[in-house]
Scaffold this motif. Structure first.
Motif, PDB file in Angstrom:
ATOM      1  N   ILE A  12       0.833  -1.199   0.000  1.00  0.00           N
ATOM      2  CA  ILE A  12       0.000   0.000   0.000  1.00  0.00           C
ATOM      3  C   ILE A  12       0.870   1.252   0.000  1.00  0.00           C
ATOM      4  CG2 ILE A  12      -1.914  -1.148   1.180  1.00  0.00           C
ATOM      5  CD1 ILE A  12      -0.927   0.139   3.775  1.00  0.00           C
ATOM      6  N   ASP A  13       0.228   2.397  -0.290  1.00  0.00           N
ATOM      7  CA  ASP A  13       0.956   3.666  -0.253  1.00  0.00           C
ATOM      8  C   ASP A  13       0.494   4.569   0.887  1.00  0.00           C
ATOM      9  OD1 ASP A  13      -1.509   4.627  -1.049  1.00  0.00           O
ATOM     10  OD2 ASP A  13      -0.890   5.128  -3.086  1.00  0.00           O
ATOM     11  N   GLY A  14      -0.357   4.050   1.759  1.00  0.00           N
ATOM     12  CA  GLY A  14      -0.784   4.814   2.922  1.00  0.00           C
ATOM     13  C   GLY A  14      -2.084   5.565   2.747  1.00  0.00           C
ATOM     14  N   ASP A  15      -2.690   5.508   1.560  1.00  0.00           N
ATOM     15  CA  ASP A  15      -3.976   6.174   1.356  1.00  0.00           C
ATOM     16  C   ASP A  15      -5.030   5.545   2.268  1.00  0.00           C
ATOM     17  OD1 ASP A  15      -5.779   7.924  -0.492  1.00  0.00           O
ATOM     18  OD2 ASP A  15      -6.729   5.961  -0.478  1.00  0.00           O
ATOM     19  N   GLU A  16      -5.769   6.374   2.996  1.00  0.00           N
ATOM     20  CA  GLU A  16      -6.724   5.864   3.983  1.00  0.00           C
ATOM     21  C   GLU A  16      -7.823   5.025   3.337  1.00  0.00           C
ATOM     22  OE1 GLU A  16      -8.170   9.096   6.295  1.00  0.00           O
ATOM     23  OE2 GLU A  16      -6.244   9.480   7.284  1.00  0.00           O
ATOM     24  N   LYS A  17      -8.357   5.477   2.207  1.00  0.00           N
ATOM     25  CA  LYS A  17      -9.412   4.717   1.538  1.00  0.00           C
ATOM     26  C   LYS A  17      -8.894   3.364   1.064  1.00  0.00           C
ATOM     27  CE  LYS A  17     -13.090   7.293   1.742  1.00  0.00           C
ATOM     28  NZ  LYS A  17     -14.309   6.799   2.442  1.00  0.00           N
ATOM     29  N   GLN A  18      -7.672   3.354   0.554  1.00  0.00           N
ATOM     30  CA  GLN A  18      -7.068   2.104   0.097  1.00  0.00           C
ATOM     31  C   GLN A  18      -7.005   1.095   1.241  1.00  0.00           C
ATOM     32  OE1 GLN A  18      -2.796   2.216  -0.550  1.00  0.00           O
ATOM     33  NE2 GLN A  18      -3.027   1.109  -2.482  1.00  0.00           N
ATOM     34  N   ILE A  19      -6.564   1.547   2.397  1.00  0.00           N
ATOM     35  CA  ILE A  19      -6.468   0.662   3.564  1.00  0.00           C
ATOM     36  C   ILE A  19      -7.863   0.240   4.025  1.00  0.00           C
ATOM     37  CG2 ILE A  19      -5.729   0.541   5.978  1.00  0.00           C
ATOM     38  CD1 ILE A  19      -3.491   2.525   5.240  1.00  0.00           C
ATOM     39  N   GLU A  20      -8.795   1.182   4.037  1.00  0.00           N
ATOM     40  CA  GLU A  20     -10.155   0.886   4.482  1.00  0.00           C
ATOM     41  C   GLU A  20     -10.799  -0.189   3.609  1.00  0.00           C
ATOM     42  OE1 GLU A  20     -14.491   3.104   4.313  1.00  0.00           O
ATOM     43  OE2 GLU A  20     -12.702   4.348   4.583  1.00  0.00           O
ATOM     44  N   TYR A  21     -10.712  -0.027   2.292  1.00  0.00           N
ATOM     45  CA  TYR A  21     -11.314  -1.004   1.385  1.00  0.00           C
ATOM     46  C   TYR A  21     -10.645  -2.366   1.517  1.00  0.00           C
ATOM     47  CZ  TYR A  21     -13.416   3.075  -0.913  1.00  0.00           C
ATOM     48  OH  TYR A  21     -14.113   4.214  -1.186  1.00  0.00           O
ATOM     49  N   ALA A  22      -9.322  -2.379   1.632  1.00  0.00           N
ATOM     50  CA  ALA A  22      -8.590  -3.647   1.716  1.00  0.00           C
ATOM     51  C   ALA A  22      -8.942  -4.397   2.992  1.00  0.00           C
ATOM     52  CB  ALA A  22      -7.086  -3.387   1.644  1.00  0.00           C
ATOM     53  N   GLU A  23      -8.953  -3.712   4.100  1.00  0.00           N
ATOM     54  CA  GLU A  23      -9.264  -4.385   5.368  1.00  0.00           C
ATOM     55  C   GLU A  23     -10.712  -4.861   5.396  1.00  0.00           C
ATOM     56  OE1 GLU A  23      -8.074  -1.524   8.330  1.00  0.00           O
ATOM     57  OE2 GLU A  23      -6.049  -2.381   8.443  1.00  0.00           O
ATOM     58  N   ALA A  24     -11.631  -4.105   4.778  1.00  0.00           N
ATOM     59  CA  ALA A  24     -13.028  -4.534   4.714  1.00  0.00           C
ATOM     60  C   ALA A  24     -13.160  -5.811   3.884  1.00  0.00           C
ATOM     61  CB  ALA A  24     -13.886  -3.418   4.121  1.00  0.00           C
ATOM     62  N   GLU A  25     -12.443  -5.869   2.742  1.00  0.00           N
ATOM     63  CA  GLU A  25     -12.501  -7.077   1.909  1.00  0.00           C
ATOM     64  C   GLU A  25     -11.915  -8.280   2.644  1.00  0.00           C
ATOM     65  OE1 GLU A  25     -13.918  -7.684  -0.965  1.00  0.00           O
ATOM     66  OE2 GLU A  25     -14.647  -5.633  -1.183  1.00  0.00           O
ATOM     67  N   ALA A  26     -10.825  -8.070   3.361  1.00  0.00           N
ATOM     68  CA  ALA A  26     -10.202  -9.172   4.088  1.00  0.00           C
ATOM     69  C   ALA A  26     -11.140  -9.698   5.184  1.00  0.00           C
ATOM     70  CB  ALA A  26      -8.877  -8.723   4.689  1.00  0.00           C
ATOM     71  N   ARG A  27     -11.819  -8.782   5.882  1.00  0.00           N
ATOM     72  CA  ARG A  27     -12.765  -9.210   6.921  1.00  0.00           C
ATOM     73  C   ARG A  27     -13.930  -9.976   6.310  1.00  0.00           C
ATOM     74  NH1 ARG A  27     -11.779  -4.004   8.954  1.00  0.00           N
ATOM     75  NH2 ARG A  27     -13.693  -3.248   7.961  1.00  0.00           N
ATOM     76  N   LYS A  28     -14.453  -9.468   5.209  1.00  0.00           N
ATOM     77  CA  LYS A  28     -15.606 -10.102   4.569  1.00  0.00           C
ATOM     78  C   LYS A  28     -15.284 -11.531   4.128  1.00  0.00           C
ATOM     79  CE  LYS A  28     -16.765  -8.678   0.454  1.00  0.00           C
ATOM     80  NZ  LYS A  28     -17.293  -7.798  -0.628  1.00  0.00           N
ATOM     81  N   ARG A  29     -14.047 -11.742   3.706  1.00  0.00           N
ATOM     82  CA  ARG A  29     -13.653 -13.046   3.195  1.00  0.00           C
ATOM     83  C   ARG A  29     -12.966 -13.905   4.258  1.00  0.00           C
ATOM     84  NH1 ARG A  29     -13.166 -11.951  -2.610  1.00  0.00           N
ATOM     85  NH2 ARG A  29     -13.681  -9.746  -2.910  1.00  0.00           N
ATOM     86  N   GLN A  30     -12.843 -13.338   5.479  1.00  0.00           N
ATOM     87  CA  GLN A  30     -12.122 -14.018   6.553  1.00  0.00           C
ATOM     88  C   GLN A  30     -10.727 -14.426   6.080  1.00  0.00           C
ATOM     89  OE1 GLN A  30     -14.777 -17.234   7.752  1.00  0.00           O
ATOM     90  NE2 GLN A  30     -15.885 -15.858   9.141  1.00  0.00           N
ATOM     91  N   MET A  31     -10.080 -13.490   5.433  1.00  0.00           N
ATOM     92  CA  MET A  31      -8.758 -13.714   4.846  1.00  0.00           C
ATOM     93  C   MET A  31      -7.688 -13.125   5.742  1.00  0.00           C
ATOM     94  SD  MET A  31      -7.212 -12.179   1.259  1.00  0.00           S
ATOM     95  CE  MET A  31      -8.326 -13.066   0.175  1.00  0.00           C
ATOM     96  N   SER A  32      -6.676 -13.898   6.033  1.00  0.00           N
ATOM     97  CA  SER A  32      -5.512 -13.388   6.746  1.00  0.00           C
ATOM     98  C   SER A  32      -4.699 -12.539   5.782  1.00  0.00           C
ATOM     99  CB  SER A  32      -4.665 -14.551   7.265  1.00  0.00           C
ATOM    100  OG  SER A  32      -3.486 -14.062   7.878  1.00  0.00           O
ATOM    101  N   LEU A  33      -4.396 -11.297   6.170  1.00  0.00           N
ATOM    102  CA  LEU A  33      -3.773 -10.355   5.247  1.00  0.00           C
ATOM    103  C   LEU A  33      -2.704  -9.541   5.960  1.00  0.00           C
ATOM    104  CD1 LEU A  33      -3.846  -9.018   2.383  1.00  0.00           C
ATOM    105  CD2 LEU A  33      -5.455  -7.354   3.358  1.00  0.00           C
ATOM    106  N   THR A  34      -1.538  -9.437   5.329  1.00  0.00           N
ATOM    107  CA  THR A  34      -0.457  -8.573   5.810  1.00  0.00           C
ATOM    108  C   THR A  34      -0.389  -7.348   4.926  1.00  0.00           C
ATOM    109  OG1 THR A  34       0.809 -10.484   6.599  1.00  0.00           O
ATOM    110  CG2 THR A  34       2.010  -8.421   6.287  1.00  0.00           C
ATOM    111  N   LEU A  35      -0.479  -6.153   5.522  1.00  0.00           N
ATOM    112  CA  LEU A  35      -0.348  -4.908   4.786  1.00  0.00           C
ATOM    113  C   LEU A  35       1.066  -4.370   4.966  1.00  0.00           C
ATOM    114  CD1 LEU A  35      -3.477  -5.186   4.962  1.00  0.00           C
ATOM    115  CD2 LEU A  35      -3.575  -2.682   4.983  1.00  0.00           C
ATOM    116  N   VAL A  36       1.679  -3.972   3.854  1.00  0.00           N
ATOM    117  CA  VAL A  36       3.051  -3.460   3.862  1.00  0.00           C
ATOM    118  C   VAL A  36       3.056  -2.087   3.211  1.00  0.00           C
ATOM    119  CG1 VAL A  36       5.435  -3.856   3.161  1.00  0.00           C
ATOM    120  CG2 VAL A  36       3.954  -5.816   3.688  1.00  0.00           C
TER     121      VAL A  36
END
Length: 505
Positions: free
Chosen positions: A324-348
């Motif tokens: 990621i590049d630190g954009d708040e919306k980018q992080i928000e959308y990514a974390e929401a998708e990971a929660r919805k799919r119950q996906m383990s996700l590392t953000l860098v």
């Protein structure tokens, strides 16, 4: 000019091709020595005419066969059969297709069995010419693409028709990637990462293609514009672009590094030695798929990126990571998708974006002295690469307090430090390097440049939405090395769309 179709069992349908070939041979026999390039050009032009006449003869032969088979057709009562013709612009020029059409009772549109057998498109231009113009349009402007097709073939497609053919060429993009088999690569180990990246890139659009808010802002800016000095520096236009969401999904083997390795790649050695040899670079991304869209929202683009990653890694056997590049919306959308799919996700968080904020802090702390700021950035970056990020943020805050900055400088400094604190969860670089994770977003930055900017940002280009979306899709297919496979599916899909009766039969 188109050649009239010939028919009749006693007619040699290939006589025209033979005559043209004999004419070319006779000309060569009489030709004296002259520049070989002139002769090659004449052969190229004459060869296209021979090929056109051969194709015309083949089409005429099919008509003869269809006439002979006509008495065996079983038709419903009231069906009418009439011979009709149409033009077809192909790579060798224009030919005439004559065939029999069947008009069923109660219908006004005829069905043409031969059209289905030949997979003819409804428009004038052959599917092979459609591919020629689509291949050219993903690389160059439409004016240049039309000229390139004229140079490479004996067919011709006007600019407006070329744009429509490109839109049709991209029609099966979603179907292709939704139904495509999961890429397999035996060279990848079980430890390989499933990596994702996303970003946005602006494309200059025509007013009617802008999103509502952007168009209203553009209209307001135009209404307030004041004519003045024609040579004065102009303000950058901020209301003429539409954001394309760009995504990338790929697999990559772990690449363990140290802080010294990263610093060596970021800075040349003071002793003048070159950077590491290429053999020691990180493993190359595998099965990379890039995509870009102007019609989808950022949230929709991120969701589709996660769909592709989950399709490839349904059981989560590979570690999922998002750069990621630190954009708040980018992080928000990514974390929401990971929660919805119950996906383990590392953000860098991209280290290059972090360095930008470190430089902002350094120039404020060092009163604009660039050599001192450079030394400070190198020192604090090494700490970020080896220590817990919150410890480093505390150190920076303490330094800022000791320098006693105030006013606007202190506010700018606090904003930059807050960016690091807020994103500290994503800059555990010491852990990421030890685990072999990438810490830079080079793949998506490159995709924004070569997928979007290199074609869509041509000087003076202003895009309509449908054409721009089609070009981006075709460029994504090309960049993902899927062109040949996609085009086979596109030809099958065109047959199903244009000739449903033939498919049913």
């Amino acid at each position: 000019m188109p050649m009239a179709a010939q028919a009749g069992s006693r007619v040699d349908v290939f006589s025209g091709a033979r005559e043209e070939l004999e004419r070319m041979i006779g000309k060569l026999r009489e030709c004296e020595a002259r520049p070989h390039t002139d002769v090659i050009e004449e052969l190229r032009e004459g060869g296209a005419e021979v090929q056109r006449r051969l194709l015309q003869g083949w089409l005429d032969r099919l008509l003869v066969q269809e006439r002979e088979e006509r008495p065996t057709w079983v038709l419903v009562e009231g069906a009418q059969v009439r011979e009709r013709e149409r033009g077809l612009e192909v790579d060798f020029g224009r030919v005439c297709v004559r065939r029999r059409g069947i008009t069923m009772p109660g219908e006004t549109k005829a069905r043409f069995p031969m059209d289905g057998q030949l997979n003819l498109p409804p428009e004038l231009y052959a599917l092979s010419l459609r591919e020629e113009i689509a291949t050219a349009a993903v690389e160059a402007s439409f004016d240049r693409s039309v000229a390139r097709v004229d140079e490479a073939t004996a067919g011709h497609v006007p600019k407006r028709q070329a744009e429509q053919l490109v839109i049709r060429a991209a029609a099966d993009f979603e179907t292709f990637y939704a139904t495509r088999a999961v890429p397999a690569n035996d060279a990848l180990t079980p430890q390989a990462f499933q990596l994702m990246s996303s970003d946005g890139k602006g494309v200059t659009m025509r007013p009617e293609a802008l999103r509502d808010a952007t168009r209203k802002a553009a209209e307001a800016a135009a209404a307030d514009a004041i004519r003045g000095d024609p040579m004065a520096e102009r303000k950058a236009r901020r209301s003429d672009k539409r954001m394309a969401v760009v995504t990338a999904v790929r697999e990559q083997e772990p690449h363990v590094r140290t802080a010294a390795d990263v610093l060596e790649r970021l800075h040349r050695d003071p002793g003048g030695r070159k950077r590491r040899p290429r053999a020691e670079k990180a493993p190359r991304p595998q099965n990379k798929r890039v995509a870009a869209s102007l019609t989808k929202s950022y949230a929709e683009g991120v969701a589709e990126m996660f769909d592709e990653a989950q399709r490839r890694n349904p059981k989560g056997e590979r570690r999922n990571a998002l750069l990621i590049d630190g954009d708040e919306k980018q992080i928000e959308y990514a974390e929401a998708e990971a929660r919805k799919r119950q996906m383990s996700l590392t953000l860098v968080l991209d280290v290059i974006h972090v360095i930008h904020y470190l430089w902002t802090i350094a120039l404020l702390l060092c009163a604009g002295n660039r050599p001192d700021a450079d030394a400070w950035v190198s020192h604090i970056l090494r700490q970020l690469l080896t220590r817990h990020p919150l410890d480093v943020v505390s150190t920076i805050r303490q330094t800022a307090t000791n320098r006693r900055l105030a006013g606007a400088d202190r506010q700018a400094l606090d904003d930059a430090i807050e960016y690091l604190r807020k994103n500290s969860r994503y800059i555990h670089y010491a852990e990421f390097l030890a685990e072999g994770l990438p810490i830079a977003t080079g793949v998506i930055e490159g995709a924004c440049r070569h997928l979007v900017q290199d074609r869509m940002g041509i000087t003076g280009a202003r895009w309509g939405l449908a054409v721009a979306e089609a070009v981006l899709k075709l460029r994504a297919i090309r960049a993902s090395d899927d062109w040949d496979e996609y085009w086979r599916l596109h030809l099958d899909s065109e047959h199903a769309r244009n000739h449903p009766y033939a498919r049913a039969a």
